[in-house]
Design a protein around this motif. Structure first.
Motif, PDB file in Angstrom:
ATOM      1  N   VAL A  37       0.755  -1.260   0.031  1.00 23.31           N
ATOM      2  CA  VAL A  37      -0.099   0.024  -0.239  1.00 23.31           C
ATOM      3  C   VAL A  37       0.856   1.250   0.042  1.00 23.31           C
ATOM      4  CG1 VAL A  37      -1.991  -0.886   1.004  1.00 23.31           C
ATOM      5  CG2 VAL A  37      -0.243  -0.153   2.495  1.00 23.31           C
ATOM      6  N   ASN A  38       2.073   1.196  -0.493  1.00 17.17           N
ATOM      7  CA  ASN A  38       3.022   2.317  -0.471  1.00 17.17           C
ATOM      8  C   ASN A  38       2.286   3.381  -1.272  1.00 17.17           C
ATOM      9  OD1 ASN A  38       4.693   0.014  -0.142  1.00 17.17           O
ATOM     10  ND2 ASN A  38       6.293   1.266  -0.358  1.00 17.17           N
ATOM     11  N   LEU A  39       1.746   3.193  -2.302  1.00 16.66           N
ATOM     12  CA  LEU A  39       0.978   3.973  -3.185  1.00 16.66           C
ATOM     13  C   LEU A  39      -0.016   4.775  -2.596  1.00 16.66           C
ATOM     14  CD1 LEU A  39       0.644   4.477  -6.959  1.00 16.66           C
ATOM     15  CD2 LEU A  39      -1.333   4.696  -5.728  1.00 16.66           C
ATOM     16  N   ASP A  40      -0.979   3.762  -2.216  1.00 20.70           N
ATOM     17  CA  ASP A  40      -2.327   3.906  -1.562  1.00 20.70           C
ATOM     18  C   ASP A  40      -2.201   4.830  -0.221  1.00 20.70           C
ATOM     19  OD1 ASP A  40      -4.246   1.813  -2.896  1.00 20.70           O
ATOM     20  OD2 ASP A  40      -2.181   1.325  -2.909  1.00 20.70           O
ATOM     21  N   ALA A  41      -1.243   4.631   0.574  1.00 17.81           N
ATOM     22  CA  ALA A  41      -0.934   5.516   1.712  1.00 17.81           C
ATOM     23  C   ALA A  41      -0.579   6.656   1.513  1.00 17.81           C
ATOM     24  CB  ALA A  41       0.240   4.364   2.619  1.00 17.81           C
ATOM     25  N   SER A  42       0.373   6.978   0.266  1.00 17.36           N
ATOM     26  CA  SER A  42       0.757   8.367   0.101  1.00 17.36           C
ATOM     27  C   SER A  42      -0.416   9.043  -0.661  1.00 17.36           C
ATOM     28  CB  SER A  42       1.940   8.191  -0.843  1.00 17.36           C
ATOM     29  OG  SER A  42       3.098   7.877  -0.179  1.00 17.36           O
ATOM     30  N   CYS A  43      -1.174   8.458  -1.480  1.00 17.30           N
ATOM     31  CA  CYS A  43      -2.339   9.117  -2.117  1.00 17.30           C
ATOM     32  C   CYS A  43      -3.386   9.318  -1.116  1.00 17.30           C
ATOM     33  CB  CYS A  43      -3.121   8.231  -2.936  1.00 17.30           C
ATOM     34  SG  CYS A  43      -2.151   7.835  -4.615  1.00 17.30           S
ATOM     35  N   SER A  44      -3.261   8.854  -0.153  1.00 20.00           N
ATOM     36  CA  SER A  44      -4.560   8.961   1.153  1.00 20.00           C
ATOM     37  C   SER A  44      -4.080  10.070   1.886  1.00 20.00           C
ATOM     38  CB  SER A  44      -4.859   7.631   1.849  1.00 20.00           C
ATOM     39  OG  SER A  44      -5.314   6.832   1.212  1.00 20.00           O
ATOM     40  N   LYS A  45      -2.629  10.033   2.113  1.00 18.62           N
ATOM     41  CA  LYS A  45      -2.203  11.233   3.003  1.00 18.62           C
ATOM     42  C   LYS A  45      -2.029  12.234   2.251  1.00 18.62           C
ATOM     43  CE  LYS A  45       0.733  13.195   6.121  1.00 18.62           C
ATOM     44  NZ  LYS A  45       1.212  14.338   5.495  1.00 18.62           N
ATOM     45  N   LEU A  46      -1.894  12.401   1.043  1.00 18.58           N
ATOM     46  CA  LEU A  46      -1.849  13.512   0.188  1.00 18.58           C
ATOM     47  C   LEU A  46      -3.237  14.200   0.272  1.00 18.58           C
ATOM     48  CD1 LEU A  46      -0.612  15.635  -1.873  1.00 18.58           C
ATOM     49  CD2 LEU A  46      -0.835  14.084  -3.643  1.00 18.58           C
ATOM     50  N   PHE A  47      -4.232  13.407  -0.438  1.00 16.24           N
ATOM     51  CA  PHE A  47      -5.447  14.014  -0.694  1.00 16.24           C
ATOM     52  C   PHE A  47      -6.102  14.432   0.878  1.00 16.24           C
ATOM     53  CE2 PHE A  47      -9.884  13.622  -1.033  1.00 16.24           C
ATOM     54  CZ  PHE A  47     -10.351  14.406  -2.121  1.00 16.24           C
ATOM     55  N   CYS A  48      -6.179  13.693   1.721  1.00 18.76           N
ATOM     56  CA  CYS A  48      -6.813  14.046   3.029  1.00 18.76           C
ATOM     57  C   CYS A  48      -6.217  15.289   3.586  1.00 18.76           C
ATOM     58  CB  CYS A  48      -6.752  12.809   3.758  1.00 18.76           C
ATOM     59  SG  CYS A  48      -7.927  11.526   3.290  1.00 18.76           S
ATOM     60  N   SER A  49      -4.740  15.388   3.670  1.00 22.67           N
ATOM     61  CA  SER A  49      -4.243  16.258   4.324  1.00 22.67           C
ATOM     62  C   SER A  49      -4.639  17.628   3.711  1.00 22.67           C
ATOM     63  CB  SER A  49      -2.623  16.136   4.545  1.00 22.67           C
ATOM     64  OG  SER A  49      -2.065  16.246   3.318  1.00 22.67           O
ATOM     65  N   ARG A  93       7.060   7.953  -8.005  1.00 18.51           N
ATOM     66  CA  ARG A  93       7.884   6.762  -8.228  1.00 18.51           C
ATOM     67  C   ARG A  93       7.222   5.529  -8.490  1.00 18.51           C
ATOM     68  NH1 ARG A  93      10.903   8.859  -4.327  1.00 18.51           N
ATOM     69  NH2 ARG A  93      10.385   7.445  -2.756  1.00 18.51           N
ATOM     70  N   GLU A  94       6.270   4.949  -7.493  1.00 20.69           N
ATOM     71  CA  GLU A  94       5.535   3.990  -7.477  1.00 20.69           C
ATOM     72  C   GLU A  94       4.888   3.609  -8.475  1.00 20.69           C
ATOM     73  OE1 GLU A  94       5.139   1.677  -5.049  1.00 20.69           O
ATOM     74  OE2 GLU A  94       6.674   2.664  -3.934  1.00 20.69           O
ATOM     75  N   MET A  95       4.380   4.723  -9.474  1.00 15.97           N
ATOM     76  CA  MET A  95       3.486   4.465 -10.609  1.00 15.97           C
ATOM     77  C   MET A  95       4.641   4.196 -11.922  1.00 15.97           C
ATOM     78  SD  MET A  95       1.079   7.902 -10.766  1.00 15.97           S
ATOM     79  CE  MET A  95       0.594   7.804 -12.540  1.00 15.97           C
ATOM     80  N   ILE A  96       5.936   4.842 -11.756  1.00 13.41           N
ATOM     81  CA  ILE A  96       6.671   4.454 -12.611  1.00 13.41           C
ATOM     82  C   ILE A  96       7.307   3.220 -12.499  1.00 13.41           C
ATOM     83  CG2 ILE A  96       9.148   5.076 -13.487  1.00 13.41           C
ATOM     84  CD1 ILE A  96       8.413   8.162 -12.756  1.00 13.41           C
ATOM     85  N   ALA A  97       7.676   2.722 -11.502  1.00  9.91           N
ATOM     86  CA  ALA A  97       8.135   1.383 -10.941  1.00  9.91           C
ATOM     87  C   ALA A  97       7.118   0.357 -11.407  1.00  9.91           C
ATOM     88  CB  ALA A  97       8.420   1.308  -9.516  1.00  9.91           C
ATOM     89  N   ALA A  98       5.848   0.850 -11.433  1.00 12.67           N
ATOM     90  CA  ALA A  98       4.620  -0.410 -11.687  1.00 12.67           C
ATOM     91  C   ALA A  98       4.765  -0.701 -13.307  1.00 12.67           C
ATOM     92  CB  ALA A  98       3.423   0.059 -11.161  1.00 12.67           C
TER      93      ALA A  98
END
Length: 384
Positions: A313-325, A376-381
């Motif tokens: 959930v690296n990407l999901d956690a960062s998306c959630s933190k970014l959007f919600c904050s 970075r997670e998107m590119i790695a995928a």
């Protein structure tokens, strides 16, 4: 293992009552005194709030990530100081031990943390090291069966009241970057540790942060989390991934409280002979905030469920933190505008809330760091 439905409902009802009946009425006192009343801390211990996310085998409640964020949705609806105190024990203060600690480390520290008898603290940031966490400079020099720690950590939550620090230090100066870093469990009572003066902050009064200074502080080698040097950065990143989901959930809770307060004000405040909630521009503020709040809640729950399933959930956690904050900042800004001039006055909670939520876009990874992680997670995928 998830709680059974009846137990989960009972827990959430208890937390909701505690927030509304004990914590929200104490918000002005916390703001004024810059401290949480001792009787409330005692109540938190009795209710088991220090051990929400600590496994049951170490006397915690062992909540799943989904259950934890549902509790956070409620704890976010009051002053962040209350959550900060118990959140560090449940999150960054204990998770390094839970995820990578030896059995001896878990047995020694986790029951104490779950009971609120020991307060944990996570010491990562340094005066010249923030977002670039792999550039840690605090040194840990090997001396026989011990390590000698020297350096300073900055903005460390719970530092003035901590009983144990998770300290990220460079054990191998020859190795640049992340691989030379180890995570130590350092009791606050050791010789060579001193705490700087408490920080004065824009908001989140009642939370305790300060510098932690290590001067020839001797710690045994078995204090390294997991017993193996060079793994500290990996541990820190796992801890922060989980912490970002928790903070995102707190942002959802804060936005919920702020929007509820703004709606109540708009319903009772009258201009031109009618409640301002009847004006379409005010309704746009309310509607945009409600839509963003709903999106943030859904994001956090889905990411938490993925983590509970064992998915990355690296990407999901960062998306959630970014959007919600970022979302809670927009909700607070609209809410203050709805209050008009009254919103700029300390008489209304929105003045404090507006200041409090600003920090969410900075700590546990700034919004800009989250953007870099996501890309970075998107590119790695794709490269896979």
């Amino acid at each position: 293992m998830s709680l059974d439905p009846a137990t989960k409902t009972q827990l959430l009802d208890m937390v909701e009552r505690f927030v509304k009946e004990r914590l929200q009425p104490a918000e002005e006192q916390v703001e004024r005194d810059d401290a949480i009343p001792a009787d409330i801390v005692s109540d938190m211990r009795e209710l088991g709030l220090f051990g929400l996310a600590i496994p049951t085998e170490y006397d915690g409640l062992g909540l799943t990530m989904e259950e934890e964020v549902e509790v956070a949705f409620l704890l976010g609806q009051t002053s962040p100081a209350f959550r900060s105190l118990i959140g560090t024990n449940n999150g960054i203060g204990s998770q390094g031990i839970i995820l990578d600690g030896t059995e001896a480390q878990k047995t020694h520290w986790l029951p104490k943390m779950a009971a609120g008898e020991a307060v944990g603290s996570f010491a990562l940031t340094e005066p010249d090291v923030g977002s670039d966490a792999a550039s840690i400079r605090l040194t840990a020099e090997r001396d026989s069966e011990d390590y000698i720690l020297n350096g300073t950590k900055r903005y460390i939550t719970n530092a003035p009241i901590a009983d144990v620090f998770t300290v990220l230090a460079r054990t191998n100066p020859e190795v640049k970057g992340a691989k030379g870093i180890s995570a130590f469990l350092v009791p606050a009572t050791l010789s060579g540790i001193s705490i700087g003066k408490p920080d004065k902050k824009l908001g989140q009064r009642g939370t305790k942060t300060a510098d932690v200074i290590f001067e020839n502080c001797r710690v045994p080698a078995q204090s390294i989390i997991g017993g193996e040097a060079g793994k500290g950065f990996d541990t820190a990143m796992k801890v922060l991934n989980r912490g970002r989901l928790h903070i995102a959930a707190i942002c959802v809770g804060a936005a919920t409280r702020i929007l509820n307060d703004a709606l109540a004000y708009a319903m009772q405040r009258k201009q031109f002979g009618q409640p301002i909630a009847q004006f379409q521009l005010i309704q746009a503020f309310l509607a945009d905030s409600r839509a963003e709040l709903m999106a943030g809640r859904a994001m956090v729950l889905e990411a938490a469920r993925k983590r509970d399933r064992g998915e990355k959930v690296n990407l999901d956690a960062s998306c959630s933190k970014l959007f919600c904050s970022e979302m809670v900042g927009r909700v607070a800004d609209r809410a203050l505008q709805i209050h008009g001039g009254a919103g700029y006055m300390a008489e209304y909670a929105i003045e404090r809330q507006f200041r409090d939520v600003r920090l969410f876009r900075i700590y546990e990874g700034t919004s800009q760091i989250q953007q870099l992680v996501i890309a970075r997670e998107m590119i790695a995928a794709v490269d896979e």
